[in-house]
Motif scaffolding. Structure first.
Motif, short mmCIF file in Angstrom:
data_model
loop_
_atom_site.label_atom_id
_atom_site.label_comp_id
_atom_site.label_asym_id
_atom_site.label_seq_id
_atom_site.Cartn_x
_atom_site.Cartn_y
_atom_site.Cartn_z
N MET A 1 0.85 -1.20 0.00
CA MET A 1 0.00 0.00 0.00
C MET A 1 0.88 1.25 0.00
O MET A 1 1.79 1.37 0.81
N PRO A 2 0.62 2.17 -0.91
CA PRO A 2 1.43 3.38 -0.99
C PRO A 2 1.30 4.24 0.27
O PRO A 2 0.26 4.25 0.93
N TYR A 3 2.38 4.94 0.57
CA TYR A 3 2.37 5.94 1.63
C TYR A 3 2.61 7.31 1.00
O TYR A 3 3.16 7.41 -0.09
N TRP A 4 2.23 8.35 1.73
CA TRP A 4 2.32 9.71 1.20
C TRP A 4 2.87 10.66 2.24
O TRP A 4 2.88 10.36 3.45
N LEU A 5 3.26 11.84 1.73
CA LEU A 5 3.56 12.96 2.61
C LEU A 5 2.83 14.16 2.06
O LEU A 5 2.87 14.41 0.84
N MET A 6 2.13 14.88 2.91
CA MET A 6 1.38 16.06 2.47
C MET A 6 1.76 17.25 3.35
O MET A 6 1.83 17.14 4.58
N LYS A 7 1.99 18.38 2.67
CA LYS A 7 2.38 19.59 3.38
C LYS A 7 1.18 20.48 3.67
O LYS A 7 0.29 20.63 2.83
N SER A 8 1.20 21.05 4.86
CA SER A 8 0.17 22.03 5.21
C SER A 8 0.82 23.11 6.07
O SER A 8 1.69 22.81 6.89
N GLU A 9 0.40 24.36 5.83
CA GLU A 9 0.85 25.40 6.74
C GLU A 9 0.01 25.25 8.00
O GLU A 9 -1.22 25.27 7.93
N PRO A 10 0.66 25.08 9.16
CA PRO A 10 -0.10 24.84 10.39
C PRO A 10 -1.08 25.96 10.73
O PRO A 10 -2.08 25.71 11.40
N ASP A 11 -0.82 27.17 10.23
CA ASP A 11 -1.78 28.26 10.44
C ASP A 11 -3.10 27.97 9.73
O ASP A 11 -4.15 28.46 10.14
N VAL A 12 -3.03 27.20 8.65
CA VAL A 12 -4.23 26.87 7.88
C VAL A 12 -4.86 25.59 8.42
O VAL A 12 -6.04 25.54 8.72
N LEU A 13 -4.04 24.54 8.51
CA LEU A 13 -4.49 23.28 9.13
C LEU A 13 -3.27 22.59 9.72
O LEU A 13 -2.34 22.25 8.99
N SER A 14 -3.30 22.40 11.02
CA SER A 14 -2.19 21.71 11.69
C SER A 14 -2.62 20.29 12.06
O SER A 14 -3.81 19.97 12.04
N ALA A 15 -1.65 19.47 12.42
CA ALA A 15 -1.96 18.11 12.86
C ALA A 15 -2.85 18.16 14.11
O ALA A 15 -3.77 17.36 14.27
N ALA A 16 -2.57 19.11 15.00
CA ALA A 16 -3.36 19.23 16.23
C ALA A 16 -4.80 19.61 15.91
O ALA A 16 -5.75 19.13 16.55
N THR A 17 -4.97 20.48 14.90
CA THR A 17 -6.33 20.87 14.50
C THR A 17 -7.07 19.69 13.89
O THR A 17 -8.25 19.47 14.16
N LEU A 18 -6.35 18.91 13.07
CA LEU A 18 -7.00 17.72 12.49
C LEU A 18 -7.40 16.74 13.59
O LEU A 18 -8.45 16.11 13.52
N GLN A 19 -6.56 16.67 14.64
CA GLN A 19 -6.89 15.79 15.76
C GLN A 19 -8.21 16.22 16.42
O GLN A 19 -9.06 15.40 16.74
N ARG A 20 -8.37 17.54 16.55
CA ARG A 20 -9.58 18.06 17.18
C ARG A 20 -10.80 17.88 16.28
O ARG A 20 -11.90 17.54 16.74
N LEU A 21 -10.58 18.10 14.97
CA LEU A 21 -11.69 17.99 14.02
C LEU A 21 -12.00 16.54 13.65
O LEU A 21 -13.08 16.26 13.13
N HIS A 22 -11.01 15.66 13.87
CA HIS A 22 -11.10 14.24 13.50
C HIS A 22 -10.97 14.04 11.99
O HIS A 22 -10.33 13.12 11.52
N GLN A 23 -11.65 14.91 11.24
CA GLN A 23 -11.67 14.73 9.79
C GLN A 23 -11.67 16.10 9.11
O GLN A 23 -12.17 17.07 9.67
#
Length: 149
Positions: A1-23
């Motif tokens: 199964m392929p793996y990926w890396l995706m960039k995001s500016e944390p001001d726009v969407l951070s890993a912590a924000t995704l954790q809070r939003l779940h999705q």
DNA sequence: GCCAACGTTGGC
DNA sequence: GCCAACGTTGGC
């Protein structure tokens, strides 16, 4: 199964924000090569969540693809910073995927750490001049990054 | 199809 | 804020 890396500016969407939003919707990709990678993603594939353009760029966690590529609504929204006047509902060249939170690392794995790690020399992220915001990650590279947590 | 000019990305 | 590197645009 392929793996990926995706960039995001944390001001726009951070890993912590995704954790809070779940999705969340991963939208705003406006580069054809990155878009083509988005379109090749399958449900359940995992990606490294990279924080870019911030005080400490690096890999912050892991997410999972939950919905494969569909026309990116932000391209049609005049109020969006990602609006593209050439896009229409009939013909929208841009794609988005939906992602969900999987894991937040205890600390950011920063660029210096990634560069000094064995097995990551070919990671597109670390190539001079590379600006791709969505890129594939080899299984060996995936494991090498996980070992840095 | 070439290529100069321009805008963007993104680390530092 | 700087600047290297890249992708895109548009005249020709």
């Amino acid at each position: 199964m392929p793996y990926w890396l995706m960039k995001s500016e944390p001001d726009v969407l951070s890993a912590a924000t995704l954790q809070r939003l779940h999705q969340a919707r991963w939208d705003g990709v406006r580069n054809y090569q990155a878009r083509n990678f988005l379109r090749s993603m399958q449900a359940d594939e995992l990606f490294f969540f990279y924080h870019s353009s911030c005080s400490r760029p690096g890999i912050a966690g892991i997410g999972r693809i939950v919905r494969t590529a569909y026309p990116d609504p932000s391209a049609l929204d005049p109020r969006s910073p990602y609006f593209d006047a050439r896009a229409s509902t009939v013909k929208n060249p841009w794609s988005a995927v939906d992602v969900e939170f999987v894991e937040a690392f205890a600390g950011i794995i920063d660029l210096a750490c990634l560069r000094s790690a064995p097995g990551l020399a070919k990671l597109p992220l670390l190539q001079k001049g590379s600006r791709l915001s969505v890129m594939p990650v080899e299984a060996g590279e995936w494991a090498a990054v996980l070992a840095l947590r």
